[in-house]
Design a protein around this motif. Sequence first.
Motif, mmCIF file in Angstrom:
data_model
loop_
_atom_site.group_PDB
_atom_site.id
_atom_site.type_symbol
_atom_site.label_atom_id
_atom_site.label_comp_id
_atom_site.label_asym_id
_atom_site.label_seq_id
_atom_site.Cartn_x
_atom_site.Cartn_y
_atom_site.Cartn_z
ATOM 1 N N VAL A 310 0.914 -1.254 -0.062
ATOM 2 C CA VAL A 310 0.054 0.006 -0.075
ATOM 3 C C VAL A 310 0.915 1.267 -0.021
ATOM 4 C CG1 VAL A 310 -1.779 1.226 1.149
ATOM 5 C CG2 VAL A 310 -1.604 -1.117 1.124
ATOM 6 N N ARG A 311 0.509 2.174 -1.048
ATOM 7 C CA ARG A 311 1.512 3.320 -1.129
ATOM 8 C C ARG A 311 1.194 4.486 -0.107
ATOM 9 N NH1 ARG A 311 0.580 8.048 -4.121
ATOM 10 N NH2 ARG A 311 2.243 8.810 -5.348
ATOM 11 N N ARG A 312 1.859 4.931 0.785
ATOM 12 C CA ARG A 312 1.681 6.029 1.570
ATOM 13 C C ARG A 312 2.519 7.259 1.356
ATOM 14 N NH1 ARG A 312 -0.011 3.998 6.714
ATOM 15 N NH2 ARG A 312 -1.594 2.205 6.219
ATOM 16 N N SER A 313 1.898 8.388 1.435
ATOM 17 C CA SER A 313 2.400 9.708 1.308
ATOM 18 C C SER A 313 2.680 10.240 2.841
ATOM 19 C CB SER A 313 1.455 10.620 0.679
ATOM 20 O OG SER A 313 2.175 12.027 0.622
ATOM 21 N N VAL A 314 3.986 10.480 3.024
ATOM 22 C CA VAL A 314 4.261 10.848 4.091
ATOM 23 C C VAL A 314 4.858 12.380 4.602
ATOM 24 C CG1 VAL A 314 4.864 8.496 4.949
ATOM 25 C CG2 VAL A 314 6.736 10.049 4.102
ATOM 26 N N GLU A 315 4.836 12.925 5.608
ATOM 27 C CA GLU A 315 5.300 14.145 5.968
ATOM 28 C C GLU A 315 6.371 14.058 6.899
ATOM 29 O OE1 GLU A 315 4.210 18.411 8.008
ATOM 30 O OE2 GLU A 315 2.723 16.688 7.760
ATOM 31 N N THR A 316 7.488 14.501 6.644
ATOM 32 C CA THR A 316 8.828 14.154 7.554
ATOM 33 C C THR A 316 9.171 15.269 8.333
ATOM 34 O OG1 THR A 316 10.281 14.825 5.676
ATOM 35 C CG2 THR A 316 9.695 12.775 5.883
ATOM 36 N N GLY A 317 9.986 15.037 9.352
ATOM 37 C CA GLY A 317 10.570 16.083 10.374
ATOM 38 C C GLY A 317 11.809 16.014 10.240
ATOM 39 N N LEU A 318 12.619 15.948 11.531
ATOM 40 C CA LEU A 318 14.149 16.015 11.512
ATOM 41 C C LEU A 318 14.611 14.854 10.899
ATOM 42 C CD1 LEU A 318 14.443 16.550 15.483
ATOM 43 C CD2 LEU A 318 14.327 18.172 13.625
ATOM 44 N N GLY A 319 15.721 15.070 10.347
ATOM 45 C CA GLY A 319 16.461 13.859 9.637
ATOM 46 C C GLY A 319 18.088 13.988 9.501
ATOM 47 N N ASN A 320 18.548 12.909 9.217
ATOM 48 C CA ASN A 320 20.022 12.938 9.133
ATOM 49 C C ASN A 320 20.339 11.909 8.073
ATOM 50 O OD1 ASN A 320 20.456 10.317 10.268
ATOM 51 N ND2 ASN A 320 19.933 11.264 12.165
ATOM 52 N N ARG A 321 21.680 11.714 7.805
ATOM 53 C CA ARG A 321 22.035 10.805 6.515
ATOM 54 C C ARG A 321 21.339 9.276 6.634
ATOM 55 N NH1 ARG A 321 26.959 8.371 7.380
ATOM 56 N NH2 ARG A 321 27.949 9.315 9.428
ATOM 57 N N ARG A 322 20.966 9.001 7.837
ATOM 58 C CA ARG A 322 20.899 7.607 7.924
ATOM 59 C C ARG A 322 19.132 7.508 8.116
ATOM 60 N NH1 ARG A 322 25.459 8.599 10.630
ATOM 61 N NH2 ARG A 322 24.183 8.965 12.476
ATOM 62 N N GLU A 323 18.566 8.455 8.912
ATOM 63 C CA GLU A 323 17.123 8.433 9.328
ATOM 64 C C GLU A 323 16.369 9.686 9.185
ATOM 65 O OE1 GLU A 323 17.795 5.038 13.097
ATOM 66 O OE2 GLU A 323 18.076 7.425 13.529
ATOM 67 N N VAL A 324 15.106 9.387 9.314
ATOM 68 C CA VAL A 324 14.227 10.491 9.081
ATOM 69 C C VAL A 324 13.002 10.194 10.003
ATOM 70 C CG1 VAL A 324 12.530 11.594 7.486
ATOM 71 C CG2 VAL A 324 14.901 10.937 6.566
ATOM 72 N N GLU A 325 12.526 11.436 10.640
ATOM 73 C CA GLU A 325 11.447 11.538 11.333
ATOM 74 C C GLU A 325 10.139 11.781 10.734
ATOM 75 O OE1 GLU A 325 9.313 14.183 15.084
ATOM 76 O OE2 GLU A 325 11.015 14.946 13.627
ATOM 77 N N VAL A 326 9.190 10.742 10.833
ATOM 78 C CA VAL A 326 7.858 10.788 10.160
ATOM 79 C C VAL A 326 6.751 11.473 11.026
ATOM 80 C CG1 VAL A 326 6.043 9.483 9.059
ATOM 81 C CG2 VAL A 326 8.217 8.699 8.861
ATOM 82 N N LEU A 327 6.130 12.586 10.442
ATOM 83 C CA LEU A 327 5.282 13.351 11.156
ATOM 84 C C LEU A 327 3.813 12.871 10.894
ATOM 85 C CD1 LEU A 327 6.687 16.934 10.924
ATOM 86 C CD2 LEU A 327 6.967 15.547 12.801
ATOM 87 N N SER A 328 3.727 12.429 9.771
ATOM 88 C CA SER A 328 2.339 11.776 9.402
ATOM 89 C C SER A 328 2.284 10.728 8.388
ATOM 90 C CB SER A 328 1.264 13.060 8.941
ATOM 91 O OG SER A 328 1.843 13.836 7.894
ATOM 92 N N GLY A 329 1.347 9.980 8.143
ATOM 93 C CA GLY A 329 1.289 8.976 7.020
ATOM 94 C C GLY A 329 1.588 7.697 7.470
ATOM 95 N N LEU A 330 2.138 7.433 8.688
ATOM 96 C CA LEU A 330 2.495 5.962 9.041
ATOM 97 C C LEU A 330 2.172 6.104 10.544
ATOM 98 C CD1 LEU A 330 6.179 5.098 7.792
ATOM 99 C CD2 LEU A 330 4.035 4.378 6.930
ATOM 100 N N MET A 331 2.122 4.752 10.773
ATOM 101 C CA MET A 331 1.593 4.707 12.451
ATOM 102 C C MET A 331 2.393 3.558 12.985
ATOM 103 S SD MET A 331 -2.612 4.257 12.318
ATOM 104 C CE MET A 331 -2.763 4.232 14.042
ATOM 105 N N ASP A 332 2.635 3.636 14.351
ATOM 106 C CA ASP A 332 3.549 2.901 15.046
ATOM 107 C C ASP A 332 3.109 1.252 14.823
ATOM 108 O OD1 ASP A 332 5.416 1.903 16.775
ATOM 109 O OD2 ASP A 332 4.821 2.938 18.548
#
Length: 354
Positions: A310-332
Amino acid sequence: MLPHPILRLTGLAALAGLLAGCDEEGPDIDVESAIPVRVQPVTRGPIAEYVASTATVEAAREGLLACEESGRYRLQTNPRTGAAWAMADRVEAGDLIARLENAEFENQVSLESKLLQQASAQREHDKQKGLFEHGGITLRELTEAERGAIDARYALENARLQLARLEVRAPFAGTLVDLEHYSPGQRLRAGDRIGQVMEYAELYAETSLPGKEIGRVAPGQRALVTHYGAAGDTLDGRVTQVSPVLDADSRTFKAALAIDNPERRLRPGMFVKIELVAASRDSALVIPREVIIDRGHEKVVFVVEKGIAVRRSVETGLGNRREVEVLSGLMDGERLVVEGFETLRDRSRVKTTN
């Protein structure tokens, strides 16, 4: 016996009708092969955003060992090893590394004479003090005796300081990182270099940062420092100073850092990568940066639901070269596709692998 012509025509007509019916309605059959993917659950965790740079680290303390007087070179013995001093030896403050022999200079200083003068002047002062207490001399005479004792003491101290110029001692505790080779008895001149001591349990670094980051860097800020030759070995550091202005040519500003190096894993002169922690969160939905597909103004990931991608559009927050924070579009807890997502389309049938 051949089939009757009428029966044969009837059978063909029925088959043609069946095929025609298939073309008109078409059964809903998914003939797409399942695409193998690997998934991992979306979880919460800490994340930080960095301002990255590079620098060459230097010892926080370093001292040059040099001759203050001329004389014949005599390398001394390390009291902890019983052997002559050598590079990489640990030194304590005041350790005698080398001595210069200069009989002419020692005669000019005349330490033994100064010792006798000081002892004589002190005895005279003690005698005059006793006489003064019994009214035998005037205050002026006592003062003259006291001044003589003081002058003799200063003369002795000065003689000792002069002779100390023939000794080359470690200025502080550290490591003997350089030791010049001289033949025993070789005559050296004042100013000749003998060696160098460094203490690098704490390191110092200066780095230049892009001007656009000047509002995100401040003294006290944490830094992660990694040597390029040992990527898994990261040390903690902190910003100690930040220049408030930009260099007119490079449009960068300078920052200074102190780096904790208690096991001395980093050595002065090493080239390191620096990541200043500009922002951080202790708990956020964090996913690998590489799984995000950038499609213009939209960032897309895939999750697996009942064997379907299932395709999800996400909004991201803080990030670095390895990881990104997801603000919306995914659930725990959702099953995020982390391998095999490159060829997926929305509603693709998938097969998960370990």
